[in-house]
Write an enzyme that holds these catalytic residues in place. Structure first.
Site, PDB file in Angstrom:
ATOM      1  N   ARG A 102       0.873  -1.176   0.000  1.00 43.63           N
ATOM      2  CA  ARG A 102       0.000   0.000   0.000  1.00 43.63           C
ATOM      3  C   ARG A 102       0.905   1.219   0.000  1.00 43.63           C
ATOM      4  NH1 ARG A 102      -5.294   1.444   3.493  1.00 43.63           N
ATOM      5  NH2 ARG A 102      -6.095   0.117   1.830  1.00 43.63           N
ATOM      6  N   HIS A 129      -7.344   0.913  -6.492  1.00 46.37           N
ATOM      7  CA  HIS A 129      -7.597   0.084  -5.307  1.00 46.37           C
ATOM      8  C   HIS A 129      -8.272  -1.214  -5.778  1.00 46.37           C
ATOM      9  CE1 HIS A 129      -7.869  -1.023  -1.263  1.00 46.37           C
ATOM     10  NE2 HIS A 129      -8.741  -0.155  -0.789  1.00 46.37           N
ATOM     11  N   GLN A 132     -10.099  -3.777  -3.368  1.00 52.80           N
ATOM     12  CA  GLN A 132     -11.394  -3.299  -2.884  1.00 52.80           C
ATOM     13  C   GLN A 132     -12.479  -3.524  -3.930  1.00 52.80           C
ATOM     14  OE1 GLN A 132     -12.218  -1.605   0.246  1.00 52.80           O
ATOM     15  NE2 GLN A 132     -14.202  -2.223  -0.541  1.00 52.80           N
ATOM     16  N   ASP A 220     -17.027   7.568  -1.805  1.00 51.39           N
ATOM     17  CA  ASP A 220     -15.777   7.426  -1.042  1.00 51.39           C
ATOM     18  C   ASP A 220     -15.474   8.798  -0.435  1.00 51.39           C
ATOM     19  OD1 ASP A 220     -13.375   6.433  -0.010  1.00 51.39           O
ATOM     20  OD2 ASP A 220     -12.279   6.643  -1.897  1.00 51.39           O
ATOM     21  N   CYS A 260     -16.293   1.884   0.662  1.00 50.35           N
ATOM     22  CA  CYS A 260     -15.122   1.061   0.992  1.00 50.35           C
ATOM     23  C   CYS A 260     -14.679   1.235   2.445  1.00 50.35           C
ATOM     24  CB  CYS A 260     -13.980   1.372   0.027  1.00 50.35           C
ATOM     25  SG  CYS A 260     -13.324   3.049   0.186  1.00 50.35           S
ATOM     26  N   ARG A 288     -13.585  -8.371   1.514  1.00 49.76           N
ATOM     27  CA  ARG A 288     -12.158  -8.119   1.272  1.00 49.76           C
ATOM     28  C   ARG A 288     -11.361  -9.388   1.570  1.00 49.76           C
ATOM     29  NH1 ARG A 288     -10.082  -2.968   1.462  1.00 49.76           N
ATOM     30  NH2 ARG A 288      -8.196  -4.039   0.746  1.00 49.76           N
TER      31      ARG A 288
HETATM   32  N1  NVA Z   1      -9.758   6.907  -1.451  1.00 50.93           N
HETATM   33  C1  NVA Z   1      -9.406   6.441  -0.137  1.00 50.93           C
HETATM   34  C2  NVA Z   1      -9.688   4.984   0.008  1.00 50.93           C
HETATM   35  C3  NVA Z   1      -9.394   4.424   1.363  1.00 50.93           C
HETATM   36  C4  NVA Z   1      -9.631   2.964   1.466  1.00 50.93           C
HETATM   37  C5  NVA Z   1      -7.950   6.738   0.142  1.00 50.93           C
HETATM   38  O1  NVA Z   1      -7.122   6.551  -0.753  1.00 50.93           O
HETATM   39  O2  NVA Z   1      -7.640   7.169   1.248  1.00 50.93           O
HETATM   40  N1   CP Z   2     -11.182   0.086   2.433  1.00 51.33           N
HETATM   41  C1   CP Z   2      -9.914  -0.044   2.836  1.00 51.33           C
HETATM   42  O1   CP Z   2      -8.978  -0.261   2.037  1.00 51.33           O
HETATM   43  O2   CP Z   2      -9.739   0.048   4.175  1.00 51.33           O
HETATM   44  P1   CP Z   2      -8.366   0.222   4.967  1.00 51.33           P
HETATM   45  O3   CP Z   2      -7.800   1.564   4.583  1.00 51.33           O
HETATM   46  O4   CP Z   2      -8.762   0.153   6.405  1.00 51.33           O
HETATM   47  O5   CP Z   2      -7.425  -0.879   4.584  1.00 51.33           O
END
Ligand code: NVA
Ligand code: CP
Length: 301
Positions: A102, A129, A132, A220, A260, A288
């Site tokens: 990540r 993502h 997800q 989101d 998400c 997930r």
């Molecule tokens: N768009 C959000 C998704 C988190 C799971 C982010 O990148 O923070």
């Molecule tokens: N939706 C998602 O990716 O959650 P986290 O940021 O908690 O991993």
């Protein structure tokens, strides 16, 4: 199918195959049927951003598959002190069987894949993502039976979620309608991809037009991880880009709502709509685990 970097690399058929495997693994888990496909395998998990769902579902999933999850906080790796990703990739490839990462730049994920010799899984970048979206598609299928021909609507920031939903939705036969402010549109590369789908894809700044007759309505956060400094500016830009009771009136009567998570109530979604659709949203979070186990089995077995 060596890596899982973006859904752009996968055909609709391959995505559906992963969903079928995810359904099977979910069934086996619920019925106490052991499925130790990854005995003796180690997954390294590199985090440069926070996570609850991704971290816990990948870690638990690896254990359920008989493998070993190794959480690698980027700040505790030499990477955090500037060791190049190219070298990190080549070193970790000598010890472990796969990497989930990540991070911010999609290029970092691509570089891990380019320089390493083990499967790389994208656990979220600023661009995509995909894990997800696999869980989202799995959840939609559970509620609606089939994806083909359904209308997916996404309201809000044209971010990593929007990018991946467009690709995953269109590739699996859905109609995809996106409403974003003009300055926050999805990535040009994704829009170029979507243009190939003709009128199955629409991009507008009219949230009501986007939600008309939708089978599933998704949103989101307005400020993603790394954009905290812009949060106030974004609150102004995204005002009105909210899933609320009025918007849901436009969608089909039995429309699902997905998020998400984490969610910001009264920003991108009202508490009322969130709670009315909590079952779907938390099934989505649960999925997930199952969807990622399918990715792990496909890539690491
Ligand atoms: N768009 C959000 C998704 C988190 C799971 C982010 O990148 O923070
Ligand atoms: N939706 C998602 O990716 O959650 P986290 O940021 O908690 O991993």
């Amino acid at each position: 199918m060596k890596h899982f970097l973006t859904l752009l690399d996968y055909t609709g058929e391959e995505i559906l195959e992963l969903l079928n495997l995810a359904d099977q693994l979910k069934y086996e888990l619920k019925h106490g049927i052991p499925h130790p496909h990854l005995q003796g395998k180690t997954l390294g998990m590199i985090f440069q951003k926070s996570s609850t769902r991704t971290r816990v579902s990948f870690e638990t999933g690896m254990v359920q598959l008989g493998g070993y999850p190794l959480v690698l906080n980027a700040n505790e790796l030499q990477m955090g002190r500037g060791e190049p990703i190219q070298d990190t990739a080549r070193v970790l490839s000598r010890y472990i069987d796969g990497i989930m990462i990540r991070t911010y730049a999609q290029k970092d994920v691509e570089d891990l894949a380019k320089y390493g010799s083990i499967p790389i899984i994208n656990g979220l970048t600023d661009f995509a993502h995909p894990c997800q979206i696999l869980a989202d598609l799995m959840t939609i299928r559970e509620y609606k039976g089939d994806l083909d021909g359904l209308k997916m609507c996404y309201i809000g920031d044209g971010n990593n979620m929007a990018n991946s939903l467009i690709v995953g939705g269109l590739k699996t036969g859905m109609q995809v309608s996106i409403a974003t402010p003009d300055d926050y549109r999805p990535d040009p590369k994704v829009l170029e991809f979507a243009a190939g789908y003709g009128d199955k894809f629409t991009l507008t700044n009219d949230i009501f037009a986007a939600a008309a007759d939708a089978d599933v309505v998704i949103t989101d956060v307005w400020a993603s991880m790394g954009q905290e400094g812009e949060a106030e500016k974004r609150k102004v830009a995204f005002k009105g880009y909210q899933i609320n009771a009025e918007l849901m009136q436009k969608a089909k009567g039995d429309a699902m709502v997905l998020h998400c998570l984490p969610a910001h109530r009264e920003e991108e979604i009202t508490a009322e709509v969130f709670e009315a659709h909590a079952n779907e949203i938390f099934d989505e979070a649960e999925n997930r685990l199952h969807a990622q186990k399918a990715i792990l089995v496909k890539l690491l077995k």
